[in-house]
Write an enzyme that holds these catalytic residues in place. Structure first.
Site, PDB file in Angstrom:
ATOM      1  N   GLY A  42       3.511   4.336  13.452  1.00  0.00           N
ATOM      2  CA  GLY A  42       2.073   4.084  13.278  1.00  0.00           C
ATOM      3  C   GLY A  42       1.744   3.283  12.032  1.00  0.00           C
ATOM      4  O   GLY A  42       0.601   3.285  11.581  1.00  0.00           O
ATOM      5  N   LYS A  64      -5.719  -8.209   2.613  1.00  0.00           N
ATOM      6  CA  LYS A  64      -5.858  -7.249   1.503  1.00  0.00           C
ATOM      7  C   LYS A  64      -6.007  -7.984   0.174  1.00  0.00           C
ATOM      8  O   LYS A  64      -6.806  -7.584  -0.676  1.00  0.00           O
ATOM      9  CB  LYS A  64      -4.651  -6.303   1.491  1.00  0.00           C
ATOM     10  CG  LYS A  64      -4.675  -5.340   2.684  1.00  0.00           C
ATOM     11  CD  LYS A  64      -3.341  -4.645   2.882  1.00  0.00           C
ATOM     12  CE  LYS A  64      -3.399  -3.674   4.054  1.00  0.00           C
ATOM     13  NZ  LYS A  64      -2.082  -3.195   4.474  1.00  0.00           N
TER      14      LYS A  64
HETATM   15  N1  HSE Z   1      -0.233  -2.423   9.126  1.00  0.00           N
HETATM   16  C1  HSE Z   1      -0.625  -2.023   7.830  1.00  0.00           C
HETATM   17  C2  HSE Z   1       0.583  -1.938   6.946  1.00  0.00           C
HETATM   18  C3  HSE Z   1      -1.336  -0.692   7.895  1.00  0.00           C
HETATM   19  O1  HSE Z   1       1.699  -1.925   7.475  1.00  0.00           O
HETATM   20  O2  HSE Z   1       0.456  -1.896   5.726  1.00  0.00           O
HETATM   21  C4  HSE Z   1      -1.993  -0.295   6.619  1.00  0.00           C
HETATM   22  O3  HSE Z   1      -2.983  -1.195   6.236  1.00  0.00           O
END
Ligand code: HSE
Length: 426
Positions: free
Chosen positions: A184, A202
């Site tokens: 997940g 981000k």
């Molecule tokens: N897909 C993202 C990661 C989830 O792997 O960091 C968290 O933002």
């Protein structure tokens, strides 16, 4: 309602019941002191088995958005178009919103800030950057001054997980990616992780809170781990480095900001070298405090739910982002005028656009690939796609941002050596 306080009961409309949504549901069920309760959960697939009472769920988006009793919308879905509608409608309707949707936030920052101001509602999204690490609120509150020199962070858990598994456990790339999906960590479309898009989303959010810069993620130079291969891993290991995908924002001498996402060689003594698997790590450079290091789980159900929980708790004291660097200080601007020390791998020596380098500091070549280490003008990368082609990888050296490099008209011996060699093989 726009003023929240300790006594306000938070009645939640939750969108999404995936890994994070379900974790949040479990956490809230055993946190009665928070005075927060999920009234309805809106989901897309009603026939999927859910670990919660059936009457909690609906597919009716409007039911949540128009319910006057619901005063908080939590948006944890991965469809950015639907998320945009949900978040903007909720804010316009005077409901507080908590979201973990970095893509939505990064791509619509300006409008989302305006909506918060116009409708005087909180919009919190700590979970959108580095999940469990409270990096946004620290940038907003603690670093609300001019002292912030730079941020350098592993901000995507999935790619860090893949790099760890591939290099330390010799897992194949595809198996490691599948594991990241099963756990997940990965996005529903994992190319967002692998190609560096999640990381640059981000970075875009961090730039707003760190320096007051609103930059569309597509305007920020970025790449992921898609083109790295075992030759790069071997090259790194020979030099005592590991490779990490790092989002960087760094203040240059003239006060402008260098910002990009690139794979980076990381030395054994760097804090970032200790960040493995789905963990994230952010090194913050401050002109007085030197370096500070934030470390924690950057993906997964409970780590992300922990940040959402903290945002919910913050609503009780009516916390809002003030966007201090944007509103009360002189926002910084992005720079394209600096140099990078990089290692670029090509399929063959013929592929090397040697004129793009300002200096070639070293190179090695065999019948399978050619590694060139050199200094390159940032704009030479920002303007082209040649370095993003399959078979080409770019890796930044530690300390590889060069502010005041004096480009030389005369090349050095390595450069002529390279050109000579090229002429011989052609
Ligand atoms: N897909 C993202 C990661 C989830 O792997 O960091 C968290 O933002």
């Amino acid at each position: 309602m726009s003023i929240y306080n300790q006594q306000t009961k938070l009645t939640i409309g939750l969108f999404g019941f995936g890994v994070v949504g379900e974790s949040l549901y479990k956490v809230l069920a055993c946190t009665p002191t928070l005075n927060a309760q999920i009234k309805k959960v809106c989901i897309r697939h009603p026939h999927k088995k859910r670990n919660a009472p059936a009457d909690l769920f609906t597919t009716d988006v409007a039911l949540l958005l128009t319910d006057p009793e619901i005063n908080v919308i939590i948006e944890l879905i991965d469809d950015p178009v639907a998320a945009y509608y949900i978040v903007t409608t909720a804010l316009s309707g005077g409901k507080a919103v908590v979201s973990a949707n970095k893509k939505l936030i990064a791509e619509n920052m300006q409008e989302l800030i305006a909506l918060q101001q116009q409708y005087n509602v909180p919009f919190l999204y700590e979970a959108a950057c580095c999940a469990s690490i409270p990096v946004i609120r620290n940038l907003e509150e603690y670093y609300d001054n001019e002292l912030l020199q730079g941020i350098s962070g592993i901000v995507n858990g999935s790619t860090n997980y893949i790099l760890t598994k591939v290099t330390e456990e010799r897992t194949s790339f595809i198996t490691a990616l599948q594991q990241a999906q099963t756990e997940g960590f990965a996005e529903s479309d994992p190319s967002l992780d692998v190609n560096g898009i999640d990381a640059v989303n981000k970075l875009s959010i961090l730039l707003t809170h760190a320096y007051g810069i609103i930059a569309s993620p597509s305007d920020l130079l970025h790449t992921g781990i898609q083109n790295l291969d075992e030759n790069d891993a071997r090259f790194a290991a020979e030099k005592g480095y590991s490779i990490k995908l790092v989002a960087t924002a760094c203040k240059l001498q003239d006060g402008t900001i260098a910002a990009f996402v690139l794979p980076q060689f990381v030395g054994k003594t760097s804090q970032l070298a200790t960040v493995r698997n789905e963990y994230n790590g952010v090194v913050i450079e401050s002109s007085l405090a030197d370096q500070q290091f934030f470390y924690g789980k950057g993906a997964g159900g409970f780590p992300t739910a922990s940040a959402v929980l903290s945002d919910l708790s913050a609503l009780h004291y009516n916390y809002r982002y003030e966007y201090k660097k944007l509103n009360y200080q002189q926002p910084a601007s992005l720079s394209g005028d600096f140099y990078l020390k990089v290692c670029i791998r090509f399929k063959s020596i013929h592929q090397v656009p040697h004129k793009k380098f300002d200096i070639i500091l070293g190179w090695s070549s065999n019948s399978h690939h050619c590694h060139v280490t050199g200094i390159i003008r940032f704009s030479n990368l920002a303007e082209g796609y040649w370095w993003k082609q399959p078979g080409v990888s770019v890796i930044l050296y530690p300390g590889g941002i060069i502010d005041n490099y004096q480009a030389q008209n005369d090349h050095d011996d390595e450069y002529y050596d390279f050109v000579e060699q090229l002429a011989e093989v052609e």
